[in-house]
Design a protein around this motif. Structure first.
Motif, short mmCIF file in Angstrom:
data_model
loop_
_atom_site.label_atom_id
_atom_site.label_comp_id
_atom_site.label_asym_id
_atom_site.label_seq_id
_atom_site.Cartn_x
_atom_site.Cartn_y
_atom_site.Cartn_z
N HIS A 1 0.86 -1.19 0.00
CA HIS A 1 0.00 0.00 0.00
C HIS A 1 0.89 1.23 0.00
O HIS A 1 2.07 1.18 0.33
CB HIS A 1 -0.90 0.00 1.25
N ARG A 2 0.27 2.27 -0.45
CA ARG A 2 1.01 3.54 -0.51
C ARG A 2 1.09 4.15 0.88
O ARG A 2 0.10 4.26 1.58
CB ARG A 2 0.29 4.51 -1.44
N LYS A 3 2.30 4.51 1.28
CA LYS A 3 2.48 5.10 2.60
C LYS A 3 1.95 6.52 2.62
O LYS A 3 2.04 7.25 1.64
CB LYS A 3 3.97 5.10 2.98
N SER A 4 1.40 6.89 3.77
CA SER A 4 0.88 8.25 3.95
C SER A 4 1.97 9.11 4.57
O SER A 4 2.36 8.92 5.71
CB SER A 4 -0.36 8.23 4.86
N ARG A 5 2.50 10.02 3.76
CA ARG A 5 3.58 10.89 4.24
C ARG A 5 3.07 12.31 4.54
O ARG A 5 3.79 13.10 5.12
CB ARG A 5 4.71 10.94 3.22
N ALA A 6 1.89 12.60 4.08
CA ALA A 6 1.34 13.95 4.31
C ALA A 6 0.01 13.86 5.03
O ALA A 6 -0.91 14.63 4.76
CB ALA A 6 1.19 14.68 2.97
N GLY A 7 -0.11 12.89 5.92
CA GLY A 7 -1.36 12.71 6.65
C GLY A 7 -1.59 13.81 7.67
O GLY A 7 -0.71 14.63 7.96
N CYS A 8 -2.79 13.80 8.23
CA CYS A 8 -3.12 14.84 9.21
C CYS A 8 -2.42 14.54 10.54
O CYS A 8 -1.98 13.41 10.80
CB CYS A 8 -4.63 14.92 9.41
N SER A 9 -2.38 15.54 11.38
CA SER A 9 -1.69 15.41 12.67
C SER A 9 -2.37 14.38 13.56
O SER A 9 -1.71 13.67 14.31
CB SER A 9 -1.65 16.76 13.37
N GLN A 10 -3.70 14.28 13.47
CA GLN A 10 -4.42 13.37 14.35
C GLN A 10 -4.10 11.91 14.00
O GLN A 10 -3.88 11.08 14.89
CB GLN A 10 -5.93 13.62 14.24
N CYS A 11 -4.06 11.57 12.69
CA CYS A 11 -3.75 10.21 12.30
C CYS A 11 -2.30 9.85 12.66
O CYS A 11 -2.01 8.73 13.08
CB CYS A 11 -3.99 10.02 10.80
N LYS A 12 -1.38 10.79 12.46
CA LYS A 12 0.01 10.54 12.80
C LYS A 12 0.15 10.29 14.30
O LYS A 12 0.92 9.42 14.74
CB LYS A 12 0.88 11.72 12.38
N ARG A 13 -0.59 11.03 15.10
CA ARG A 13 -0.50 10.86 16.54
C ARG A 13 -1.04 9.49 16.96
O ARG A 13 -0.53 8.85 17.87
CB ARG A 13 -1.27 11.97 17.25
N ARG A 14 -2.07 9.03 16.25
CA ARG A 14 -2.66 7.73 16.58
C ARG A 14 -1.96 6.59 15.85
O ARG A 14 -2.30 5.43 16.03
CB ARG A 14 -4.15 7.75 16.22
N LYS A 15 -1.00 6.94 14.92
CA LYS A 15 -0.23 5.95 14.17
C LYS A 15 -1.13 5.06 13.32
O LYS A 15 -1.04 3.83 13.32
CB LYS A 15 0.61 5.10 15.13
N VAL A 16 -2.04 5.73 12.62
CA VAL A 16 -2.89 5.03 11.67
C VAL A 16 -2.75 5.69 10.31
O VAL A 16 -2.32 6.84 10.20
CB VAL A 16 -4.37 5.06 12.12
N LYS A 17 -3.09 4.95 9.26
CA LYS A 17 -2.95 5.46 7.90
C LYS A 17 -4.02 6.52 7.62
O LYS A 17 -5.19 6.33 7.93
CB LYS A 17 -3.08 4.33 6.89
N CYS A 18 -3.60 7.63 7.10
CA CYS A 18 -4.52 8.71 6.75
C CYS A 18 -4.76 8.69 5.24
O CYS A 18 -3.82 8.56 4.45
CB CYS A 18 -3.93 10.06 7.18
N ASP A 19 -6.02 8.81 4.82
CA ASP A 19 -6.30 8.81 3.37
C ASP A 19 -6.08 10.19 2.75
O ASP A 19 -6.28 10.37 1.55
CB ASP A 19 -7.74 8.34 3.11
N GLU A 20 -5.70 11.19 3.60
CA GLU A 20 -5.34 12.54 3.15
C GLU A 20 -6.47 13.26 2.44
O GLU A 20 -6.25 14.20 1.68
CB GLU A 20 -4.09 12.48 2.26
#
Length: 413
Positions: A11-30
Motif C-alpha cells: 500500500h502507498r504510505k501516507s507521508r502527508a497525513g493529518c496530525s491526528q492520524c500521525k499521533r494515533r499511528k494510523v494510515k490517513c487517506d489525506e
C-alpha cells in the motif's frame, strides 16, 4: 516460473497525513478538508485549517488509540470498520435560542476568567454569601449562556486594567470587544430568557450595569453604551434589573441566586426604617423649598417630585447617617433608582431642571460608595453630564452636592 509470494499487501504510505492520524499511528487517506478517520471519530482534523483550543472530549478522541464512535451520518456513506457496535454517548441538546460557545478563547481570555474567579468576584459585593454567588454560580451560568460569559470577561478585563496600569490599554480593548459581543448576542434572546432563564438575564443585566459604571471616562464619550448618552438612559439601565426580577418570579428569588435577594432585603430594611426618613430630611430641606417655589401645587409634577424627594431623603438617611456601623454597599444607594417612579424618569428624560437637580443631589450619595473600584469617579462623571444640560441659572442649587463630590465638604462625622 516465478511466483509472487502471498505476503503483506502492498500500500502507498501516507507521508502527508493529518496530525491526528500521525499521533494515533494510523494510515490517513489525506482527504481534505477532513480525512475519513477524523470524520468517522468526530475529531477536528488539522486539514480543516489552523487548530483552535480543543475541548476535553476532542483531545481525548484525538489522542486515544481507541476512540468511541457514534452512529454514522446517512449522507456520508461511511460505515464502521468494526462489526462491534459501540453505543454513542448521550448528548444534551442545546436550546435553539442559544448558540454553543465557540472553542476559540485566547490564552488571555483564560487569564481574564482566572482573574475574575480569584479577584474580581470579591469586589462586587461586601456580603461573603453574595461574593460566592458571583464566584461560583455566575461562571456556571456563563458556560451555558455565552453572552453572560462575555460580560464576565468584559468586567474582568476592566478590573485587571484598573489593577495593572501597564496593561490598561490592552485590557480596555478586550473589555470593549467582549462587551460588544455580549450585547449583540443577548439582545435577540431577551424576550425568551425573561420567561425561561431569568437567572442568566439577571446576571447579564447586573454585569452590564457594573460595566457602565466601571468603564473609564474620556471626554465626549460619556455613557457610550447608549444611543444618546443621557442620564435617563443610564438610569433606565439600572431599572431594568427590577423588570428582570419581576419577570423571573419566585423561582428567581428562591433559586441558586437567592443569597443576592436575601442580602438586598436586608439592606432594604434599613432604607424603610422610619428614622431613615427623619435623618435624611435635613439634607434636602433647601431642595424641598426650591421645589415648592418653582413647582406650584396645581401642577401634576408637584406630587411626582414630592414622592421622589421622600425616597431621596431615605437614601440620604442611610448613606449619610452619623455613626454608621457598617460600610455602605451599592444597593444602599442604587435602591433609589429602583424606587422612583417612571413619571420622574420621564421628567429626567425631558431634562426638566428640578428633575436634574434632584438627580444631582443623589450623586452626592454615590460619592459615599466610590471605595469600590468600579464606582470610582462615577459621581463626578454624572455631575459633569448633568451640568452640561442644566440651565446655568439653576446651577447654584447644586453647590452642596458638588462640595460633597469634590471632597470639600464633610457630610457626616
Amino acid at each position: 516460473m516465478s511466483t509472487i509470494s502471498q505476503g503483506r499487501r502492498s500500500h502507498r504510505k501516507s507521508r502527508a497525513g493529518c496530525s491526528q492520524c500521525k499521533r494515533r499511528k494510523v494510515k490517513c487517506d489525506e482527504t481534505q478538508p477532513h480525512c475519513r478517520n477524523c470524520h468517522r471519530h468526530g475529531v477536528v482534523c488539522s486539514f480543516a485549517g489552523p487548530l483552535t483550543v480543543l475541548s476535553t472530549s476532542q483531545v481525548d478522541l484525538a489522542e486515544s488509540p481507541r476512540s468511541i464512535s457514534g452512529p454514522e451520518s446517512a449522507e456520508s456513506g461511511i460505515a464502521s470498520t468494526t462489526d462491534q457496535k459501540v453505543p454513542s454517548l448521550p448528548s444534551r441538546p442545546i436550546p435553539p435560542m442559544v448558540n454553543p460557545f465557540p472553542s476559540n478563547l485566547a490564552v488571555f481570555d483564560l487569564e481574564l476568567l482566572h482573574h475574575y474567579t480569584t479577584s474580581t468576584c470579591y469586589t462586587l459585593s461586601r456580603s461573603p454569601a453574595v461574593q460566592r454567588i458571583w464566584r461560583d454560580q455566575a461562571p456556571c451560568i456563563g458556560f451555558k449562556m455565552p453572552p453572560v460569559l462575555h460580560a464576565i470577561l468584559a468586567l474582568s478585563a476592566l478590573h485587571l486594567g484598573h489593577s495593572d496600569a501597564s496593561r490598561r490599554e490592552s485590557c480596555l480593548a478586550h473589555a470593549q470587544m467582549h462587551h460588544g459581543i455580549a450585547v449583540k448576542e443577548m439582545v435577540p434572546l431577551v424576550s425568551s430568557l425573561a420567561q425561561e432563564n431569568g437567572e442568566a438575564l439577571f446576571i447579564f443585566t447586573s454585569l452590564t450595569c457594573m460595566f457602565s459604571c466601571a468603564k473609564p471616562f474620556k471626554a465626549g464619550d460619556f455613557l457610550v453604551l447608549f444611543e444618546r448618552g443621557t442620564l435617563s438612559e443610564w438610569a433606565r439601565l439600572f431599572r431594568g434589573t427590577k423588570t428582570v426580577i419581576q419577570s423571573g418570579g419566585e423561582n428567581l428569588r428562591t433559586g441558586r441566586l437567592a443569597p443576592i435577594f436575601l442580602n438586598g432585603s436586608y439592606l432594604a430594611a434599613a432604607h424603610l426604617e422610619p428614622q431613615a426618613l427623619e435623618h435624611g430630611r435635613p439634607h434636602i430641606w433647601e431642595l424641598q423649598e426650591m421645589m415648592q417655589r418653582e413647582c406650584p401645587s396645581t401642577l401634576p409634577a408637584r406630587a411626582i417630585y414630592q414622592n421622589t424627594l421622600d425616597e431621596l431623603a431615605r437614601t440620604f438617611g442611610v448613606a449619610l447617617r452619623p455613626g454608621a456601623a457598617r460600610r455602605l454597599d451599592t444597593a444602599d444607594v442604587f435602591r433609589w433608582l429602583l424606587d422612583v417612579s417612571d413619571d420622574y424618569l420621564d421628567l429626567l428624560r425631558q431634562e426638566a431642571p428640578i428633575a436634574l437637580i434632584i438627580f444631582g443631589y443623589w450623586c452626592a450619595c454615590i460619592r459615599r460608595i466610590e471605595w469600590m473600584w468600579w464606582m470610582e469617579g462615577l459621581s463626578q462623571r454624572l455631575m459633569t453630564q448633568l451640568l452640561s444640560v442644566l440651565d446655568p441659572k439653576y446651577r447654584e442649587w447644586l453647590w452642596w452636592p458638588q462640595e460633597i463630590i469634590n471632597g470639600s465638604h464633610v457630610a457626616s462625622p
